[in-house]
Scaffold this motif. Structure first.
Motif, PDB file in Angstrom:
ATOM      1  N   UNK A 174      -2.840   5.716  -3.862  1.00  0.00           N
ATOM      2  CA  UNK A 174      -1.568   5.254  -4.395  1.00  0.00           C
ATOM      3  C   UNK A 174      -0.412   6.067  -3.828  1.00  0.00           C
ATOM      4  N   UNK A 175       0.336   5.440  -2.943  1.00  0.00           N
ATOM      5  CA  UNK A 175       1.497   6.126  -2.399  1.00  0.00           C
ATOM      6  C   UNK A 175       2.540   6.224  -3.500  1.00  0.00           C
ATOM      7  N   UNK A 176       2.951   7.389  -3.826  1.00  0.00           N
ATOM      8  CA  UNK A 176       3.974   7.607  -4.861  1.00  0.00           C
ATOM      9  C   UNK A 176       3.599   7.031  -6.230  1.00  0.00           C
ATOM     10  N   UNK A 177       2.327   6.761  -6.436  1.00  0.00           N
ATOM     11  CA  UNK A 177       1.904   6.254  -7.742  1.00  0.00           C
ATOM     12  C   UNK A 177       2.106   4.768  -7.934  1.00  0.00           C
ATOM     13  N   UNK A 178       2.482   4.045  -6.885  1.00  0.00           N
ATOM     14  CA  UNK A 178       2.606   2.587  -6.997  1.00  0.00           C
ATOM     15  C   UNK A 178       1.927   1.939  -5.794  1.00  0.00           C
ATOM     16  N   UNK A 179       1.705   0.643  -5.908  1.00  0.00           N
ATOM     17  CA  UNK A 179       1.071  -0.066  -4.812  1.00  0.00           C
ATOM     18  C   UNK A 179       2.121  -0.511  -3.800  1.00  0.00           C
ATOM     19  N   UNK A 180       2.575   0.444  -3.028  1.00  0.00           N
ATOM     20  CA  UNK A 180       3.550   0.180  -1.983  1.00  0.00           C
ATOM     21  C   UNK A 180       3.056   0.964  -0.773  1.00  0.00           C
ATOM     22  N   UNK A 181       1.943   0.495  -0.188  1.00  0.00           N
ATOM     23  CA  UNK A 181       1.261   1.332   0.815  1.00  0.00           C
ATOM     24  C   UNK A 181       2.149   1.700   1.984  1.00  0.00           C
ATOM     25  N   UNK A 182       1.951   2.904   2.467  1.00  0.00           N
ATOM     26  CA  UNK A 182       2.746   3.392   3.593  1.00  0.00           C
ATOM     27  C   UNK A 182       2.568   2.517   4.823  1.00  0.00           C
ATOM     28  N   UNK A 183       1.322   2.240   5.149  1.00  0.00           N
ATOM     29  CA  UNK A 183       1.026   1.384   6.313  1.00  0.00           C
ATOM     30  C   UNK A 183       0.034   0.323   5.837  1.00  0.00           C
ATOM     31  N   UNK A 184       0.223  -0.905   6.277  1.00  0.00           N
ATOM     32  CA  UNK A 184      -0.704  -1.964   5.869  1.00  0.00           C
ATOM     33  C   UNK A 184      -1.951  -1.922   6.753  1.00  0.00           C
ATOM     34  N   UNK A 185      -3.083  -1.609   6.121  1.00  0.00           N
ATOM     35  CA  UNK A 185      -4.344  -1.572   6.877  1.00  0.00           C
ATOM     36  C   UNK A 185      -4.742  -2.986   7.291  1.00  0.00           C
ATOM     37  N   UNK A 186      -4.442  -3.951   6.417  1.00  0.00           N
ATOM     38  CA  UNK A 186      -4.769  -5.344   6.751  1.00  0.00           C
ATOM     39  C   UNK A 186      -4.075  -5.748   8.054  1.00  0.00           C
ATOM     40  N   UNK A 187      -2.802  -5.416   8.129  1.00  0.00           N
ATOM     41  CA  UNK A 187      -2.022  -5.782   9.311  1.00  0.00           C
ATOM     42  C   UNK A 187      -2.621  -5.136  10.562  1.00  0.00           C
ATOM     43  N   UNK A 188      -2.969  -3.857  10.457  1.00  0.00           N
ATOM     44  CA  UNK A 188      -3.543  -3.149  11.614  1.00  0.00           C
ATOM     45  C   UNK A 188      -4.886  -3.769  12.003  1.00  0.00           C
ATOM     46  N   UNK A 189      -5.718  -4.085  10.989  1.00  0.00           N
ATOM     47  CA  UNK A 189      -7.045  -4.655  11.292  1.00  0.00           C
ATOM     48  C   UNK A 189      -6.897  -6.017  11.969  1.00  0.00           C
ATOM     49  N   UNK A 190      -5.932  -6.798  11.503  1.00  0.00           N
ATOM     50  CA  UNK A 190      -5.688  -8.114  12.119  1.00  0.00           C
ATOM     51  C   UNK A 190      -5.252  -7.959  13.570  1.00  0.00           C
ATOM     52  N   UNK A 191      -4.277  -7.069  13.774  1.00  0.00           N
ATOM     53  CA  UNK A 191      -3.751  -6.897  15.130  1.00  0.00           C
ATOM     54  C   UNK A 191      -4.786  -6.271  16.064  1.00  0.00           C
ATOM     55  N   UNK A 192      -5.733  -5.521  15.489  1.00  0.00           N
ATOM     56  CA  UNK A 192      -6.793  -4.906  16.304  1.00  0.00           C
ATOM     57  C   UNK A 192      -7.927  -5.895  16.562  1.00  0.00           C
ATOM     58  N   UNK A 193      -7.769  -7.124  16.087  1.00  0.00           N
ATOM     59  CA  UNK A 193      -8.745  -8.176  16.387  1.00  0.00           C
ATOM     60  C   UNK A 193     -10.036  -8.078  15.595  1.00  0.00           C
ATOM     61  N   UNK A 194      -9.974  -7.415  14.432  1.00  0.00           N
ATOM     62  CA  UNK A 194     -11.222  -7.245  13.675  1.00  0.00           C
ATOM     63  C   UNK A 194     -11.464  -8.359  12.666  1.00  0.00           C
ATOM     64  N   UNK A 195     -10.477  -9.173  12.420  1.00  0.00           N
ATOM     65  CA  UNK A 195     -10.670 -10.260  11.465  1.00  0.00           C
ATOM     66  C   UNK A 195      -9.346 -10.929  11.164  1.00  0.00           C
TER      67      UNK A 195
END
Ligand code: SF4
Ligand code: SF4
Lengths: 92, 285
Positions: free
Chosen positions: B111-132
């Motif tokens: 939890x970044x700062x105690x809320x769901x406002x992630x610093x970096x979107x892992x979903x976005x990175x995984x998509x752009x990296x061609x993993x799904x």
């Protein structure tokens, strides 16, 4: 400018002072629904939820205010939901 | 691209696969920055970043789906998540110790700062990296081979050749398209109509919506379940009743859940369980 986050002073163990950041309940009530609406709490395919900073700009609040509102609002669901969740997950 | 850089990438991939990764991809921080808002771009977190390595693993044990208590999947899921986290640390250490570049693991689920406002979107990175690609099931990234996996990032100063996003969406699976044509439902939409909604058109997702706030008590946030229970206990005036609440089985499970990310208020897999993508990995003798 941060206008609504208050710091509450608590005297803890061995008289150690602990500070808790809290949002004023009035500000919380006023902005809760709007903050949740703009956040990624409900994710639609078009566009994305706004970040804390973006929501703050939109509602003319300080990011610290939005952060506190979001922190409380994300948990402000009736406790029964947790009981329902337990049953939902236990169903075969 | 310089062949030495390809060689660098191959070394990292070989190490990651050897350390337990099921999939590995590289995303370009500049590409991520095109979609991510200010403050959530890879360089906002790690200014030296030149590449983002996405490691995916944590495939569920097939036996877990066969247990009489379905929550066992959640118990194992919590453990699997930790394995992938460990993996990202190992990859970062390998890059620093053996290749001499800066590297740092990153997990936005914390939890970044105690809320769901992630610093970096892992979903976005995984998509752009061609993993799904994103799915109707809450937008989780479905890998074409394994279906649902856990992903972590390693941000590094090593310049690596980025991978390309998949050109065909993994979701909906052909059997889901057939089901949709017959009954206007897909397995995930049927499993969790409260959190998930959407429509298919011409074999593709037309629109989708994920109500994370409702999914929250089921799939996420063992800490928050604990906070919620604690709040109820504090508000209870009767000391005898308070004692029953604190020592009772439910609160004991909450306490255990915050330590181990276990089943009571985390790790719901109902939508994943019914998803046909990667189903062959859930079938054993
Ligand atoms: S994880 Fe569980 S609660 Fe969340 S969308 Fe899937 S089935 Fe629904
Ligand atoms: S069940 Fe079908 S529609 Fe739902 S996430 Fe899986 S592939 Fe997509």
């Amino acid at each position: 400018m941060l206008k609504s986050v208050l710091l509450v002073r608590i005297i803890g163990l061995r008289n150690k002072v602990i500070w808790l950041r809290i949002i004023s309940t009035e500000v919380y009530r006023k902005y809760k629904d709007m903050v949740m609406y703009y956040s990624n709490s409900i994710q639609r395919d078009v566009g994305r939820g706004l970040s804390v900073t973006e929501i703050a700009k939109k509602l003319d609040l300080a990011p610290g205010d939005v952060l506190e509102i979001l922190a409380v609002a994300e948990k402000d669901i009736p406790f029964e939901e947790w009981e329902r969740a337990d049953r939902f997950k236990a169903r075969k | 691209m310089d062949t030495r850089l390809d060689e660098l990438k191959r070394k990292i991939e070989d190490y990651a696969f050897g350390a337990g990764a099921l999939v590995v991809g590289v995303a370009s921080p500049q590409e991520v920055a095109k979609y991510a808002p200010e403050g959530h771009r890879p360089s906002d977190f790690f200014p030296k970043v030149k590449s983002i390595i996405v490691v995916g693993a944590g495939k569920m044990l097939a036996g877990a789906w066969k247990c009489t208590d379905p929550r066992w999947v959640g118990v194992i899921g919590g453990r699997k998540l930790k394995e992938v986290k460990e993996l990202s640390f190992k990859v970062a250490e390998f890059i620093e110790d053996k290749l001499g570049y800066y590297a740092v693991p990153y997990a936005s689920y914390s939890l970044a700062n105690g809320v769901w406002d992630p610093g970096i979107s892992i979903k976005l990175c995984a998509e752009l990296a061609g993993l799904g690609t994103r799915s109707l099931a809450g937008g989780i990234i479905l890998n074409p081979k394994y279906g649902f996996l856990y992903y972590y990032l390693v941000l590094t100063s090593a310049p690596l050749q980025p991978d390309s996003p998949l050109n065909k969406p993994v979701c909906p699976h052909p059997t889901c398209v057939k089901m949709w044509e017959k009954v206007q439902k897909t397995p995930c939409l049927r499993a969790c109509p409260e959190c998930l909604s959407g429509e298919l058109e011409n074999g593709r997702i037309k629109w989708m919506q994920y109500n994370r706030q409702l999914c929250y008590p089921r799939a996420n946030w063992s800490r928050i379940g604990f906070q919620k229970a604690l709040f109820e206990i504090i508000n209870e005036n009767d000391p005898e009743k308070r004692k029953m609440m604190i020592f009772g089985s439910t609160f004991t499970r909450y306490v255990s859940a915050i330590a181990n990310s276990l089943e009571i208020s985390a790790q719901c897999f109902r939508c994943v369980e019914v998803c046909p993508v990667g189903k062959n990995h859930r079938v054993k003798k």
